[in-house]
Design a protein around this motif. Structure first.
Motif, PDB file in Angstrom:
ATOM      1  N   LEU A 167      -2.802   8.641 -10.847  1.00  0.00           N
ATOM      2  CA  LEU A 167      -2.022   8.606 -12.191  1.00  0.00           C
ATOM      3  C   LEU A 167      -0.361   8.963 -11.328  1.00  0.00           C
ATOM      4  O   LEU A 167       0.706   7.874 -11.903  1.00  0.00           O
ATOM      5  CB  LEU A 167      -2.152   9.099 -13.604  1.00  0.00           C
ATOM      6  N   LEU A 168      -0.964  10.400 -10.526  1.00  0.00           N
ATOM      7  CA  LEU A 168       0.592  10.741 -10.689  1.00  0.00           C
ATOM      8  C   LEU A 168       1.263  10.443  -8.698  1.00  0.00           C
ATOM      9  O   LEU A 168       2.592   9.706  -9.059  1.00  0.00           O
ATOM     10  CB  LEU A 168       0.309  11.905  -9.726  1.00  0.00           C
ATOM     11  N   HIS A 169       0.324   9.112  -8.505  1.00  0.00           N
ATOM     12  CA  HIS A 169       1.008   8.503  -6.790  1.00  0.00           C
ATOM     13  C   HIS A 169       1.785   7.049  -7.508  1.00  0.00           C
ATOM     14  O   HIS A 169       1.486   6.919  -6.594  1.00  0.00           O
ATOM     15  CB  HIS A 169       0.346   9.440  -5.738  1.00  0.00           C
ATOM     16  N   ARG A 170       0.528   6.412  -8.148  1.00  0.00           N
ATOM     17  CA  ARG A 170      -0.472   5.493  -8.833  1.00  0.00           C
ATOM     18  C   ARG A 170      -0.078   4.272  -7.279  1.00  0.00           C
ATOM     19  O   ARG A 170      -0.325   4.082  -6.986  1.00  0.00           O
ATOM     20  CB  ARG A 170       2.086   4.458  -9.113  1.00  0.00           C
ATOM     21  N   ASP A 171      -1.267   5.641  -6.297  1.00  0.00           N
ATOM     22  CA  ASP A 171      -1.462   4.937  -5.355  1.00  0.00           C
ATOM     23  C   ASP A 171      -2.775   5.126  -5.391  1.00  0.00           C
ATOM     24  O   ASP A 171      -4.393   5.830  -5.456  1.00  0.00           O
ATOM     25  CB  ASP A 171      -1.336   5.760  -4.061  1.00  0.00           C
TER      26      ASP A 171
END
Length: 200
Positions: A167-171
């Protein structure tokens, strides 16, 4: 507009599910949920005594479907136990690639309500995570793993950690590191067939 044939309470929970998951608990008003459900605010409060009650119902509605989905991914996966658990992470990575994916609804709700530890939604979220942990523990115990609870908690930590980092990195590739596979493989008891293949 109200959808015919669907009970009012169900329509309200469905509307809350979409709005709370997409926008967050605090950002969504009771009025917005009522409008999306196609009911009056008075009708909403007939079914739910408060917004807190509605938030709890929203999470309760996600509990069994989410657990059933994890079990489905596990049971349909090919291969050994490590591969079957890793399949859960792979499916989550695929879900995380959808533009409307916003992480784990239980964890996001817990973060928003962190200053209210007694909130009914927090209790529902905690119970949901415990059910997943217990399912893993029982599954690992059946495979003869010596410390099934310890391993179940390690996998749960990996899962919830991946929710946060993705969710933080969208990875979503953070969910595809195969860390769960490695942990479970290392914990599996050495079978006779494995000893023979190793030349022991």
């Amino acid at each position: 507009m109200a959808r015919p044939g669907i009970p009012t309470r169900e329509r309200i929970i469905s509307a809350a599910n979409a709005l709370f998951y997409n926008n967050g608990i605090r950002a969504v008003s009771v009025d917005a949920v009522a409008a999306k459900a196609g009911v009056t605010k008075r009708t909403l409060y007939y079914h739910f005594k408060s917004k807190d009650d509605l938030v709890a119902a929203y999470l309760a509605g996600r509990d069994q479907p989410n657990l059933a989905l994890f079990r489905k991914w596990f049971s349909e996966a090919q291969g050994s136990l490590p591969a079957k658990v890793e399949a859960i992470f792979r499916h989550l990575a695929r879900s995380a690639r959808h533009p409307k994916w916003n992480g784990c609804g239980f964890l996001r709700t817990a973060a928003e309500l962190a200053n209210l530890p007694g909130h009914p939604a927090i209790k529902i979220g905690a119970a949901h995570k415990k059910k997943f942990e217990e399912w893993l523990r029982a599954t690992f115990a059946e495979e003869g793993i010596v410390e099934p609870l310890r391993l179940a908690r390690q996998i749960l930590l990996l899962l919830d950690g991946s929710f946060a980092v993705v969710l933080l990195h969208r990875d979503p590739s953070y969910m595809e590191t195969e860390a769960a596979h490695a942990l479970i493989e290392a914990a599996l008891p050495v079978r006779a067939s494995r000893r023979v293949r190793a030349g022991r």
